[in-house]
Scaffold this active site. Structure first.
Site, PDB file in Angstrom:
ATOM      1  N   GLN A  37       0.475  -1.445   0.056  1.00 17.35           N
ATOM      2  CA  GLN A  37       0.160   0.165  -0.388  1.00 17.35           C
ATOM      3  C   GLN A  37       0.932   0.986  -0.356  1.00 17.35           C
ATOM      4  O   GLN A  37       0.502   2.775  -1.066  1.00 17.35           O
ATOM      5  CB  GLN A  37      -0.973  -0.215   1.264  1.00 17.35           C
ATOM      6  CG  GLN A  37      -1.645   1.248   1.225  1.00 17.35           C
ATOM      7  CD  GLN A  37      -2.598   1.281   2.522  1.00 17.35           C
ATOM      8  OE1 GLN A  37      -3.455   2.333   2.665  1.00 17.35           O
ATOM      9  NE2 GLN A  37      -3.380  -0.126   3.306  1.00 17.35           N
ATOM     10  N   GLU A  56       1.390  -1.287   8.409  1.00 15.58           N
ATOM     11  CA  GLU A  56       0.046  -0.320   9.004  1.00 15.58           C
ATOM     12  C   GLU A  56       0.016   0.193  10.505  1.00 15.58           C
ATOM     13  O   GLU A  56       0.988   1.070  10.930  1.00 15.58           O
ATOM     14  CB  GLU A  56      -0.994   0.022   8.179  1.00 15.58           C
ATOM     15  CG  GLU A  56      -2.331   1.185   8.732  1.00 15.58           C
ATOM     16  CD  GLU A  56      -1.281   2.785   8.003  1.00 15.58           C
ATOM     17  OE1 GLU A  56      -1.896   2.504   7.156  1.00 15.58           O
ATOM     18  OE2 GLU A  56      -2.263   3.153   9.412  1.00 15.58           O
ATOM     19  N   GLY A  96      -7.970  20.407  18.808  1.00 17.63           N
ATOM     20  CA  GLY A  96      -7.571  22.008  18.802  1.00 17.63           C
ATOM     21  C   GLY A  96      -7.753  22.703  20.470  1.00 17.63           C
ATOM     22  O   GLY A  96      -8.339  22.167  21.014  1.00 17.63           O
ATOM     23  N   GLY A  97      -8.083  24.260  20.230  1.00 11.81           N
ATOM     24  CA  GLY A  97      -8.385  25.173  21.198  1.00 11.81           C
ATOM     25  C   GLY A  97     -10.068  24.688  21.415  1.00 11.81           C
ATOM     26  O   GLY A  97      -9.876  25.423  22.200  1.00 11.81           O
ATOM     27  N   ASP A 124       0.505   3.860   6.259  1.00 13.94           N
ATOM     28  CA  ASP A 124       0.557   3.365   5.007  1.00 13.94           C
ATOM     29  C   ASP A 124       0.751   4.957   3.242  1.00 13.94           C
ATOM     30  O   ASP A 124       0.945   5.139   3.088  1.00 13.94           O
ATOM     31  CB  ASP A 124      -0.222   2.221   3.775  1.00 13.94           C
ATOM     32  CG  ASP A 124       0.486   0.487   4.525  1.00 13.94           C
ATOM     33  OD1 ASP A 124       1.713   0.794   4.994  1.00 13.94           O
ATOM     34  OD2 ASP A 124      -0.262  -0.648   5.013  1.00 13.94           O
TER      35      ASP A 124
HETATM   36  N1  CAO Z   1      12.062 -10.654  -8.801  1.00 13.35           N
HETATM   37  C1  CAO Z   1      12.343 -11.311  -8.574  1.00 13.35           C
HETATM   38  N2  CAO Z   1      12.700 -11.224  -6.897  1.00 13.35           N
HETATM   39  C2  CAO Z   1      11.635 -10.123  -6.097  1.00 13.35           C
HETATM   40  C3  CAO Z   1      10.420  -9.117  -7.270  1.00 13.35           C
HETATM   41  C4  CAO Z   1      11.575  -9.321  -9.008  1.00 13.35           C
HETATM   42  N3  CAO Z   1      10.020  -8.656  -9.271  1.00 13.35           N
HETATM   43  N4  CAO Z   1      10.030  -8.365  -6.618  1.00 13.35           N
HETATM   44  C5  CAO Z   1      10.053  -8.328  -5.366  1.00 13.35           C
HETATM   45  N5  CAO Z   1      11.401  -9.673  -4.918  1.00 13.35           N
HETATM   46  C6  CAO Z   1      11.471 -10.404  -4.331  1.00 13.35           C
HETATM   47  C7  CAO Z   1      12.508  -9.443  -2.578  1.00 13.35           C
HETATM   48  O1  CAO Z   1      13.869  -9.020  -3.644  1.00 13.35           O
HETATM   49  C8  CAO Z   1      12.730 -10.099  -1.768  1.00 13.35           C
HETATM   50  O2  CAO Z   1      13.522 -10.848  -2.010  1.00 13.35           O
HETATM   51  P1  CAO Z   1      14.649 -11.302  -1.345  1.00 13.35           P
HETATM   52  O3  CAO Z   1      14.497 -11.379   0.515  1.00 13.35           O
HETATM   53  O4  CAO Z   1      15.230 -12.627  -1.071  1.00 13.35           O
HETATM   54  O5  CAO Z   1      15.856 -10.093  -0.914  1.00 13.35           O
HETATM   55  C9  CAO Z   1      10.817 -10.903  -1.937  1.00 13.35           C
HETATM   56  O6  CAO Z   1      10.482 -10.808  -3.098  1.00 13.35           O
HETATM   57  C10 CAO Z   1      10.277  -9.988  -0.805  1.00 13.35           C
HETATM   58  O7  CAO Z   1      10.622  -8.811  -0.790  1.00 13.35           O
HETATM   59  P2  CAO Z   1      10.410  -7.589   0.572  1.00 13.35           P
HETATM   60  O8  CAO Z   1      10.844  -8.091   2.003  1.00 13.35           O
HETATM   61  O9  CAO Z   1       9.645  -6.894   0.811  1.00 13.35           O
HETATM   62  O10 CAO Z   1       8.479  -8.084   0.889  1.00 13.35           O
HETATM   63  P3  CAO Z   1       7.951  -9.137   2.323  1.00 13.35           P
HETATM   64  O11 CAO Z   1       6.352  -9.894   1.898  1.00 13.35           O
HETATM   65  O12 CAO Z   1       8.328 -10.344   2.909  1.00 13.35           O
HETATM   66  O13 CAO Z   1       7.357  -8.208   3.124  1.00 13.35           O
HETATM   67  C11 CAO Z   1       6.995  -5.902   4.219  1.00 13.35           C
HETATM   68  C12 CAO Z   1       6.572  -7.099   2.870  1.00 13.35           C
HETATM   69  C13 CAO Z   1       5.787  -4.792   3.529  1.00 13.35           C
HETATM   70  C14 CAO Z   1       6.994  -5.785   5.238  1.00 13.35           C
HETATM   71  C15 CAO Z   1       8.267  -4.857   3.532  1.00 13.35           C
HETATM   72  O14 CAO Z   1       8.188  -5.469   2.084  1.00 13.35           O
HETATM   73  C16 CAO Z   1       8.563  -3.980   3.889  1.00 13.35           C
HETATM   74  O15 CAO Z   1       8.581  -3.801   5.165  1.00 13.35           O
HETATM   75  N6  CAO Z   1       8.212  -2.697   3.126  1.00 13.35           N
HETATM   76  C17 CAO Z   1       9.323  -1.397   3.713  1.00 13.35           C
HETATM   77  C18 CAO Z   1       7.927  -1.050   4.737  1.00 13.35           C
HETATM   78  C19 CAO Z   1       7.021  -0.316   3.977  1.00 13.35           C
HETATM   79  O16 CAO Z   1       6.459  -0.327   3.154  1.00 13.35           O
HETATM   80  N7  CAO Z   1       5.712  -1.191   4.708  1.00 13.35           N
HETATM   81  C20 CAO Z   1       4.124  -1.172   4.036  1.00 13.35           C
HETATM   82  C21 CAO Z   1       3.575  -2.036   3.696  1.00 13.35           C
HETATM   83  S1  CAO Z   1       1.921  -1.358   3.057  1.00 13.35           S
HETATM   84  O17 CAO Z   1       0.796  -2.451   4.415  1.00 13.35           O
END
Ligand code: CAO
Length: 479
Positions: free
Chosen positions: A68, A190, A298-299, A219
């Site tokens: 998001q 979030e 606010g106030g 988000d």
């Molecule tokens: N091709 C190949 N690999 C891909 C890819 C693509 N096109 N797109 C993503 N990936 C891979 C990434 O490289 C990553 O691999 P590694 O861990 O091996 O490096 C893997 O997909 C997972 O990515 P991620 O760790 O970002 O995803 P997740 O689902 O485990 O975590 C989230 C999700 C949101 C918790 C994390 O991305 C995060 O903390 N982001 C920053 C904060 C944020 O934006 N949070 C809000 C999310 S909205 O609620």
């Protein structure tokens, strides 16, 4: 008059160093001046308002976002006219495509409402050919936006050094959960951000636990902050010619939105927070800002009051603010004209310890009216009130459709759906909301038309696994 002259004189002095700024800027402004009408500025467009394109026309975004926060940012940029190329993992895509699905097999509303006006290309960023494509996209685009977990972009080989080397003009914009510090490596969603940014501890009722809000301040709020950072970096790039890193942590974004509570934290050192209803109730304050229920931030004291129909309709409520200048009309409306002169009620300070009783009395009046009647009556007297609108009411609200804030779009997989259009309205950059793309819908178009791969090269890419999902291992033969 004298004051205005002074201000004008000041701005003249300020304008001078700008005019004699660095050489680079001079060359550019000379070019503008050639086209100018004598005052050194470019000619205004000859096209009518709203027909000279969009604010961010020509800006190319390499959109590596998911879930998001990041998609909120890039959708806003796309609404403003940027060409947003969303990179997704082949066969999988943004995880939200399949989350909270309401129509079997179709992209979810979670995805469609955050990815309008974008193009989708599938690339396996870990495949060697996929890496080549990404490098070409980096050269082509102005901004890379990502919100992967900390370190994920680096693990793909897309370090800041690598990106900046192949495109020194590229802006690399990231959302992370936390900024540098003890929690920088944490994954964040979030509600974690709402808690870590000070919103949850200050939301809810004093007697109850901390509460998260429905508005996605962690988000969507951070995505919004990031969009502001990106546009600022694009503006600075006009002067410097180089890109920069833009980082928004979700904790920072939430804290920015909760800054009035940090204000109150500091005020606490100088005495009780008199506008909090707990003060009027004689409940002492602790060391930190408490939860204030529905107190106004606010106030001007305010509270949520029942309206006609509250027994069966969970949203038959209004927010009511006892703004000081309209205290007289409030007293007349609720049948308490004597409160206008009664020393216990006549002044804001006198009212503070009696707010509960005052709001109970106002509520006895609001309960005789619908929330919309309260709105109509009070607005005739400039009394600030707000009906508690349900999402159903918002979805059906005619005026929001007319302004393009709530927009209906058609989608080949799921039919018609509602989305939120551009909340920022601009007179010369009109937003035209379009449906979200299907997974990989524009892969061929982007590879051949944007990046210039030949038909032969495209065929090679296709068979390399760089843009298609990995083949499923063949099923083991039955013994
Ligand atoms: N091709 C190949 N690999 C891909 C890819 C693509 N096109 N797109 C993503 N990936 C891979 C990434 O490289 C990553 O691999 P590694 O861990 O091996 O490096 C893997 O997909 C997972 O990515 P991620 O760790 O970002 O995803 P997740 O689902 O485990 O975590 C989230 C999700 C949101 C918790 C994390 O991305 C995060 O903390 N982001 C920053 C904060 C944020 O934006 N949070 C809000 C999310 S909205 O609620």
């Amino acid at each position: 008059m004298a004051t205005r002259k002074k201000v004008q004189a000041k701005s003249k002095v300020k304008a001078r160093p700008q005019a004699s700024a660095k050489k680079v800027v001079n060359v550019r402004s000379q070019k503008f001046a050639e086209k100018a009408n004598g005052n050194g500025l470019p000619q205004p467009s000859t096209k009518p308002w709203g027909q000279a394109g969009k604010a961010l026309d020509g800006v190319k975004i390499l959109d590596f976002t998911h879930v998001q926060s990041g998609p909120t940012c890039t959708q806003l940029l796309a609404y403003m006219g940027a060409d947003c190329i969303k990179v997704e993992r082949p066969g999988v895509g943004d995880i939200t495509r399949g989350q909270l699905r309401d129509v079997k097999g179709a992209d979810s509303l979670y995805f469609t409402m955050l990815n309008g006006n974008k193009r989708s290309i599938t690339i396996d960023s870990k495949n060697p050919k996929g890496k080549d494509i990404l490098n070409r996209l980096i050269k082509h685009c102005d901004v890379l936006v990502e919100n992967f977990a900390p370190g994920a972009l680096d693990r793909m080989g897309l370090t800041w050094e690598h990106i900046h080397k192949i495109n020194p003009r590229m802006i690399v914009a990231s959302v992370k959960g936390f900024g540098p510090g003890p929690y920088e490596d944490c994954k964040v969603y979030e509600n974690v951000a709402q808690c870590a940014g000070g919103a949850a501890s200050t939301t809810g009722f004093r007697e109850g636990p901390p509460l998260v809000t429905g508005a996605q301040i962690g988000d969507s709020g951070t995505g919004l902050h990031l969009a502001f950072g990106i546009v600022s970096a694009l503006y600075q790039r006009i002067r410097t010619g180089r890109g920069q890193k833009v980082l928004c942590s979700m904790q920072d974004g939430v804290l920015n939105l909760a800054r009035v509570k940090l204000r109150d934290q500091q005020r606490l050192a100088h005495g009780p927070l008199s506008e909090y209803s707990q003060h009027g109730e004689g409940v002492p304050f602790g060391k930190a800002v408490p939860r204030a229920g529905n107190d106004s931030g606010g106030g001007q004291p305010g509270w949520i009051l029942k309206c006609k129909g509250w027994e069966t309709d969970p949203d038959a409520y209004t927010y009511f603010i006892t703004q000081a200048p309209v205290w007289g009309p409030i007293c007349d409306l609720i049948g308490k004209p004597e409160w206008k002169t009664d020393a216990d009620y006549a002044t804001p300070n006198a009212r503070l310890p009696r707010l509960k009783h005052i709001f109970n009395t106002i509520e006895a009046w609001t309960m005789t009216k619908t929330k919309f009647e309260v709105m109509d009556i009070c607005n005739q007297h400039d009394i600030p009130v707000g009906p508690i609108l349900s999402m159903k009411e918002i979805a059906e609200e005619e005026s929001l459709r007319k302004t393009g804030t709530v927009v209906e779009v058609d989608h080949p997989g799921r039919g018609k759906y509602l989305t939120v259009g551009n909340p920022v309205k601009m007179s010369d950059s009109i937003t035209d909301v379009q449906r979200s793309p299907l997974l990989g819908e524009h892969t061929e178009e982007i590879l051949t038309k944007v990046l210039g791969y030949s038909a032969k090269e495209y065929a090679e890419i296709k068979s390399s696994g760089a843009i298609t999902p990995p083949e499923k291992p063949a099923k083991a033969e039955a013994a």
